[in-house]
Scaffold this motif. Structure first.
Motif, PDB file in Angstrom:
ATOM      1  N   LEU A   1      -8.799   5.234  -4.852  1.00 16.38           N
ATOM      2  CA  LEU A   1      -8.148   3.958  -4.563  1.00 16.38           C
ATOM      3  C   LEU A   1      -7.795   3.324  -5.896  1.00 16.38           C
ATOM      4  CD1 LEU A   1      -7.265   1.703  -2.644  1.00 16.38           C
ATOM      5  CD2 LEU A   1      -9.598   0.796  -2.793  1.00 16.38           C
TER       6      LEU A   1
ATOM      7  N   VAL B   1      -6.143   0.077  -7.654  1.00 12.48           N
ATOM      8  CA  VAL B   1      -5.750  -1.308  -7.460  1.00 12.48           C
ATOM      9  C   VAL B   1      -4.855  -1.698  -8.627  1.00 12.48           C
ATOM     10  CG1 VAL B   1      -6.546  -3.681  -7.140  1.00 12.48           C
ATOM     11  CG2 VAL B   1      -7.920  -1.782  -6.254  1.00 12.48           C
TER      12      VAL B   1
ATOM     13  N   SER C   1      -7.941  -3.285   2.615  1.00 12.62           N
ATOM     14  CA  SER C   1      -8.572  -2.084   2.056  1.00 12.62           C
ATOM     15  C   SER C   1      -9.587  -1.473   3.021  1.00 12.62           C
ATOM     16  CB  SER C   1      -9.214  -2.377   0.703  1.00 12.62           C
ATOM     17  OG  SER C   1     -10.282  -3.291   0.843  1.00 12.62           O
TER      18      SER C   1
ATOM     19  N   VAL D   1       0.850  -1.185   0.000  1.00  9.10           N
ATOM     20  CA  VAL D   1       0.000   0.000   0.000  1.00  9.10           C
ATOM     21  C   VAL D   1       0.887   1.236   0.000  1.00  9.10           C
ATOM     22  CG1 VAL D   1      -1.776   1.298   1.247  1.00  9.10           C
ATOM     23  CG2 VAL D   1      -1.818  -1.207   1.259  1.00  9.10           C
TER      24      VAL D   1
ATOM     25  N   ILE E   1      -3.017   0.088  -3.963  1.00 10.00           N
ATOM     26  CA  ILE E   1      -2.760  -1.247  -3.440  1.00 10.00           C
ATOM     27  C   ILE E   1      -2.215  -2.066  -4.599  1.00 10.00           C
ATOM     28  CG2 ILE E   1      -3.712  -3.351  -2.431  1.00 10.00           C
ATOM     29  CD1 ILE E   1      -5.965  -1.723  -1.272  1.00 10.00           C
TER      30      ILE E   1
ATOM     31  N   THR F   1      -9.647  -7.433   1.019  1.00 10.96           N
ATOM     32  CA  THR F   1     -10.746  -6.656   1.581  1.00 10.96           C
ATOM     33  C   THR F   1     -10.406  -6.176   2.991  1.00 10.96           C
ATOM     34  OG1 THR F   1     -12.344  -7.834   0.228  1.00 10.96           O
ATOM     35  CG2 THR F   1     -13.202  -6.701   2.165  1.00 10.96           C
TER      36      THR F   1
ATOM     37  N   LEU G   1     -15.297  -2.930  -3.516  1.00 12.05           N
ATOM     38  CA  LEU G   1     -14.374  -1.797  -3.376  1.00 12.05           C
ATOM     39  C   LEU G   1     -14.919  -0.555  -4.059  1.00 12.05           C
ATOM     40  CD1 LEU G   1     -10.878  -3.460  -3.969  1.00 12.05           C
ATOM     41  CD2 LEU G   1     -11.746  -2.487  -1.833  1.00 12.05           C
TER      42      LEU G   1
END
Length: 130
Positions: A56, A58, A46, A19, A28, A43, A77
């Motif tokens: 965010l 990913v 996050s 992260v 992430i 999960t 998410l």
């Protein structure tokens, strides 16, 4: 996490996560397999992040497998990011993960960047404009 091997042995599945935060973006970076065993780990990580108004991202460039749990995780998410006034971006999609999104018609639900470097450039630009 330990899973079972159809041959009677046990297999260990792990997902690597890193992260980082730059400007208004939290990234992430994932490596390994995203399946029923590993998606809950992502999960949990996050869920611990404060997303209030943040993006965010990913980074999936290191993901070697993405099963149906992967799609469910991404949808969750996305809902969370939107509920907290933020956004969800995907970057570094490999062909197998792209195929999951395309076959399910879910690709249009996500902002997909071509690479992690595109995400980093967007972060730097947003930080300069803030």
């Amino acid at each position: 996490m330990t899973g079972s091997d159809p041959n009677g042995g046990s297999s260990v599945r792990r997902i690597g996560m890193t992260v980082s935060e730059v400007g208004p973006r939290t990234t992430i970076k994932l490596t390994g397999e995203l399946d029923f065993d590993t998606c809950p780990d992502v999960t949990r990580v996050s869920d611990a992040l404060a997303l209030h108004g943040r993006t965010l991202c990913v980074d999936l460039s290191g993901v070697t497998f993405a099963g149906s749990a992967f799609l469910n995780m991404l949808l969750s998410l996305r809902l969370r990011a939107e509920a907290e006034g933020g956004d969800l971006e995907l970057c570094g999609l490999r062909p197998q993960a792209e195929r999951v999104l395309d076959l399910t018609g879910a690709r249009g639900l996500f902002r997909v960047l071509s690479s992690a470097s595109a995400s980093a450039s967007a972060s730097a630009s947003a930080a300069r404009n803030a």
